[in-house]
Motif scaffolding. Structure first.
Motif, PDB file in Angstrom:
ATOM      1  N   LEU A  42      -2.548 -23.639  19.489  1.00 48.68           N
ATOM      2  CA  LEU A  42      -1.291 -22.877  19.480  1.00 48.68           C
ATOM      3  C   LEU A  42      -0.192 -23.692  18.805  1.00 48.68           C
ATOM      4  O   LEU A  42       0.556 -23.183  17.956  1.00 48.68           O
ATOM      5  CB  LEU A  42      -0.875 -22.538  20.914  1.00 48.68           C
ATOM      6  CG  LEU A  42      -1.681 -21.473  21.654  1.00 48.68           C
ATOM      7  CD1 LEU A  42      -1.270 -21.410  23.116  1.00 48.68           C
ATOM      8  CD2 LEU A  42      -1.510 -20.091  21.003  1.00 48.68           C
ATOM      9  N   SER A  94      -1.303 -15.351  16.141  1.00 48.12           N
ATOM     10  CA  SER A  94      -0.523 -15.689  14.944  1.00 48.12           C
ATOM     11  C   SER A  94      -0.281 -14.445  14.098  1.00 48.12           C
ATOM     12  O   SER A  94       0.819 -14.223  13.583  1.00 48.12           O
ATOM     13  CB  SER A  94      -1.258 -16.742  14.111  1.00 48.12           C
ATOM     14  OG  SER A  94      -1.354 -17.959  14.796  1.00 48.12           O
ATOM     15  N   LYS A  95      -1.307 -13.614  13.984  1.00 48.82           N
ATOM     16  CA  LYS A  95      -1.195 -12.387  13.199  1.00 48.82           C
ATOM     17  C   LYS A  95      -0.198 -11.424  13.849  1.00 48.82           C
ATOM     18  O   LYS A  95       0.612 -10.779  13.164  1.00 48.82           O
ATOM     19  CB  LYS A  95      -2.572 -11.732  13.073  1.00 48.82           C
ATOM     20  CG  LYS A  95      -2.715 -10.751  11.943  1.00 48.82           C
ATOM     21  CD  LYS A  95      -4.160 -10.265  11.820  1.00 48.82           C
ATOM     22  CE  LYS A  95      -5.075 -11.360  11.317  1.00 48.82           C
ATOM     23  NZ  LYS A  95      -6.463 -10.855  11.080  1.00 48.82           N
ATOM     24  N   ALA A 112      -0.557 -23.915  15.142  1.00 40.60           N
ATOM     25  CA  ALA A 112      -0.265 -22.630  14.492  1.00 40.60           C
ATOM     26  C   ALA A 112       1.232 -22.311  14.518  1.00 40.60           C
ATOM     27  O   ALA A 112       1.646 -21.235  14.073  1.00 40.60           O
ATOM     28  CB  ALA A 112      -1.046 -21.515  15.170  1.00 40.60           C
ATOM     29  N   VAL A 145      -6.152 -17.460  19.027  1.00 40.30           N
ATOM     30  CA  VAL A 145      -4.973 -18.061  18.380  1.00 40.30           C
ATOM     31  C   VAL A 145      -4.714 -17.393  17.035  1.00 40.30           C
ATOM     32  O   VAL A 145      -3.558 -17.101  16.683  1.00 40.30           O
ATOM     33  CB  VAL A 145      -5.165 -19.584  18.213  1.00 40.30           C
ATOM     34  CG1 VAL A 145      -4.046 -20.177  17.352  1.00 40.30           C
ATOM     35  CG2 VAL A 145      -5.181 -20.262  19.574  1.00 40.30           C
ATOM     36  N   LYS A 146      -5.755 -17.127  16.290  1.00 37.40           N
ATOM     37  CA  LYS A 146      -5.585 -16.461  14.990  1.00 37.40           C
ATOM     38  C   LYS A 146      -4.993 -15.057  15.170  1.00 37.40           C
ATOM     39  O   LYS A 146      -4.127 -14.629  14.404  1.00 37.40           O
ATOM     40  CB  LYS A 146      -6.926 -16.385  14.264  1.00 37.40           C
ATOM     41  CG  LYS A 146      -7.414 -17.740  13.759  1.00 37.40           C
ATOM     42  CD  LYS A 146      -8.766 -17.627  13.059  1.00 37.40           C
ATOM     43  CE  LYS A 146      -9.220 -18.985  12.547  1.00 37.40           C
ATOM     44  NZ  LYS A 146     -10.571 -18.918  11.909  1.00 37.40           N
ATOM     45  N   ILE A 202       3.044 -21.928  17.235  1.00 34.13           N
ATOM     46  CA  ILE A 202       3.358 -21.060  18.372  1.00 34.13           C
ATOM     47  C   ILE A 202       3.785 -21.925  19.548  1.00 34.13           C
ATOM     48  O   ILE A 202       3.015 -22.761  20.024  1.00 34.13           O
ATOM     49  CB  ILE A 202       2.138 -20.200  18.770  1.00 34.13           C
ATOM     50  CG1 ILE A 202       1.686 -19.333  17.581  1.00 34.13           C
ATOM     51  CG2 ILE A 202       2.470 -19.322  19.972  1.00 34.13           C
ATOM     52  CD1 ILE A 202       0.419 -18.532  17.843  1.00 34.13           C
ATOM     53  N   ARG A 227       7.635 -17.795  18.761  1.00 37.25           N
ATOM     54  CA  ARG A 227       7.887 -18.640  17.575  1.00 37.25           C
ATOM     55  C   ARG A 227       9.362 -18.950  17.488  1.00 37.25           C
ATOM     56  O   ARG A 227      10.187 -18.187  17.925  1.00 37.25           O
ATOM     57  CB  ARG A 227       7.434 -17.910  16.314  1.00 37.25           C
ATOM     58  CG  ARG A 227       5.949 -18.102  16.057  1.00 37.25           C
ATOM     59  CD  ARG A 227       5.640 -18.013  14.573  1.00 37.25           C
ATOM     60  NE  ARG A 227       4.292 -18.498  14.329  1.00 37.25           N
ATOM     61  CZ  ARG A 227       3.320 -17.795  13.761  1.00 37.25           C
ATOM     62  NH1 ARG A 227       3.547 -16.564  13.370  1.00 37.25           N
ATOM     63  NH2 ARG A 227       2.151 -18.316  13.550  1.00 37.25           N
ATOM     64  N   SER A 249       3.202 -12.770  13.170  1.00 39.98           N
ATOM     65  CA  SER A 249       3.542 -12.741  11.747  1.00 39.98           C
ATOM     66  C   SER A 249       3.929 -11.347  11.275  1.00 39.98           C
ATOM     67  O   SER A 249       4.758 -11.200  10.371  1.00 39.98           O
ATOM     68  CB  SER A 249       2.361 -13.243  10.906  1.00 39.98           C
ATOM     69  OG  SER A 249       2.092 -14.592  11.190  1.00 39.98           O
TER      70      SER A 249
END
Length: 325
Positions: free
Chosen positions: A292, A259-260, A295, A255-256, A297, A325, A263
Motif C-alpha cells: 500500500l 490503486s485503480k 503504491a 492493492v492494484k 496509498i 491518497r 486513480s
C-alpha cells in the motif's frame, strides 16, 4: 429491586445470551454453563431449562433457519447432562427435541443467525467446512463481524451513500449495513461463482432483493481484470472489505485494485476505503501494508472500542484501516 425481581432480570439476560450464542453456532465452551448449573442446583426444577429450550431449539427461528444437526445434537446433549447432574425433574420436551435431531440427516450447509440491536435478525446459509470448493468465502469470518459492529457504531459513514464491498463472501457485513445504516445503494461483489450464488441466496433470504431500499446489486468483480470503466460505473462513496488479506498473491491484486479505484476518482470525490483484517500471518499482513505504501496509498488505523453485538473470538488480532491518497 427485590431479590426475586433481580433474579428474573438475570435469568432473562442469561436466556438472551444463550439465544445469541446458539443461533450464531458459537463454540459450546463459550456458553455460561455455570449459571445453568447454579439455577438447576438451587431449584431442582426444569422450568429454567424449559425457558432455555423455548429461546433456542424450540424457537420459531430454529424451525425456519436451523443451526446444523450436529450442533443442535451436541447442545441438547449438554443440556441433558447438566440436568441429570443436578438431579432435577426430567423434562420430556428436552428428550423429544434430542430424539428429533438424532433422526435427522446432516447436510453440508446450515444456517447461522445474528441478532441486531434493532431487533432484526440476519440469517445466513453457510457451508459447514471452512474451506470448500476451493474458497474460504462460504463462511463468516471474525473480521466481517468486527467490521459490521464498527459500521453499526458509525452509521453516518454509510447513510445515503453508495457502498461497494469487495469479497462479500456470504454477506454478513453488507446485509448488516443495508438493514441498519441506510445506504442509498449497496454493491456486493466477489469473483467465485459458488460464492456469488450463495450471496444472492442470502440477500434474498434477508429481504434485500426485488426493488427493496437500498438498491442492492451483486456483481462479479475480478480484482485482476476489473476495468476503470467498470469502477467508474459503480462510482462508490465508500469501499469496504473484510478478511481479504490472507494470501500474498491476493493482497497484491487487492492493492492494484485499490490503486485503480483511487486513480479513477478525482481528489474531491475519492471514496472512503476501509479494510478489516484478522492478522493470522503477520508477515503477509505487513507485506500488504508495505505494498500500500509503495503504491502511494496512505493508511490510518481505526482505533477505539466497538459495541459488542456478535459473538466471536475477541482475542483474535483484528485491525481496521482507512485508506486514502
Amino acid at each position: 429491586m427485590a431479590l426475586s425481581e433481580e433474579k428474573i432480570v438475570n435469568n432473562s439476560d442469561i436466556l438472551d445470551e444463550f439465544q445469541v450464542l446458539f443461533f450464531a453456532m458459537s463454540r459450546l465452551t463459550s456458553f455460561p454453563w455455570s449459571v445453568v448449573e447454579n439455577e438447576l442446583q438451587s431449584n431442582k426444577s426444569s422450568e429454567f431449562l424449559s425457558e432455555l429450550l423455548q429461546q433456542t431449539c424450540l424457537h420459531p427461528l430454529c424451525r425456519k433457519f436451523p443451526p446444523s444437526v450436529r450442533y443442535r445434537r451436541l447442545f441438547l446433549s449438554e443440556l441433558i447432562r447438566r440436568q441429570e447432574a443436578a438431579a432435577c425433574d426430567p423434562l420430556d420436551e428436552l428428550y423429544d427435541a434430542l430424539a428429533e435431531v438424532l433422526g435427522a440427516e446432516e447436510a453440508s450447509e446450515c444456517y447461522k443467525s445474528y441478532l441486531l440491536p434493532s431487533g432484526d435478525v440476519i440469517s445466513l446459509l453457510e457451508n459447514m467446512a471452512l474451506i470448500s470448493e476451493g474458497t474460504t468465502g462460504l463462511v463468516t469470518w471474525e473480521a466481517a463481524l468486527h467490521l459490521a459492529e464498527w459500521a453499526l457504531d458509525h452509521q453516518q459513514v454509510f447513510t445515503g451513500r453508495s457502498v461497494l464491498e469487495l469479497g462479500s463472501g456470504v454477506g454478513l457485513t453488507g446485509i448488516t449495513i443495508c438493514h441498519s445504516c441506510g445506504p442509498h445503494r449497496f454493491v456486493f461483489s466477489d469473483c467465485h461463482s459458488t460464492v456469488l450464488q450463495k450471496l444472492r441466496d442470502n440477500i434474498h433470504l434477508n429481504g434485500l432483493s426485488g426493488g427493496s431500499s437500498p438498491v442492492v446489486t451483486v456483481d462479479e468483480l475480478d480484482w485482476m481484470t476489473a476495468t476503470e470503466e467498470k469502477l467508474r460505473e459503480i462510482r462508490p462513496d465508500v469501499v469496504i472489505a473484510a478478511d481479504v488479506v490472507y494470501d500474498p498473491d491476493v493482497a497484491e491484486s487487492l492493492v492494484k485494485l485499490l490503486s485503480k479505484i483511487l486513480s479513477c476518482c478525482s481528489v474531491q470525490v475519492q471514496p472512503e476505503i476501509f479494510i478489516c483484517s484478522t492478522v493470522r500471518n503477520p508477515e503477509t499482513y505487513s507485506n500488504f501494508k508495505l505494498q500500500l505504501k509503495n503504491a502511494g496509498i496512505r493508511q490510518e488505523v481505526m482505533t477505539g472500542p466497538v459495541s459488542q453485538v456478535f459473538p466471536y473470538n475477541r482475542l483474535a488480532a483484528i485491525e481496521l484501516i482507512k485508506l486514502f491518497r
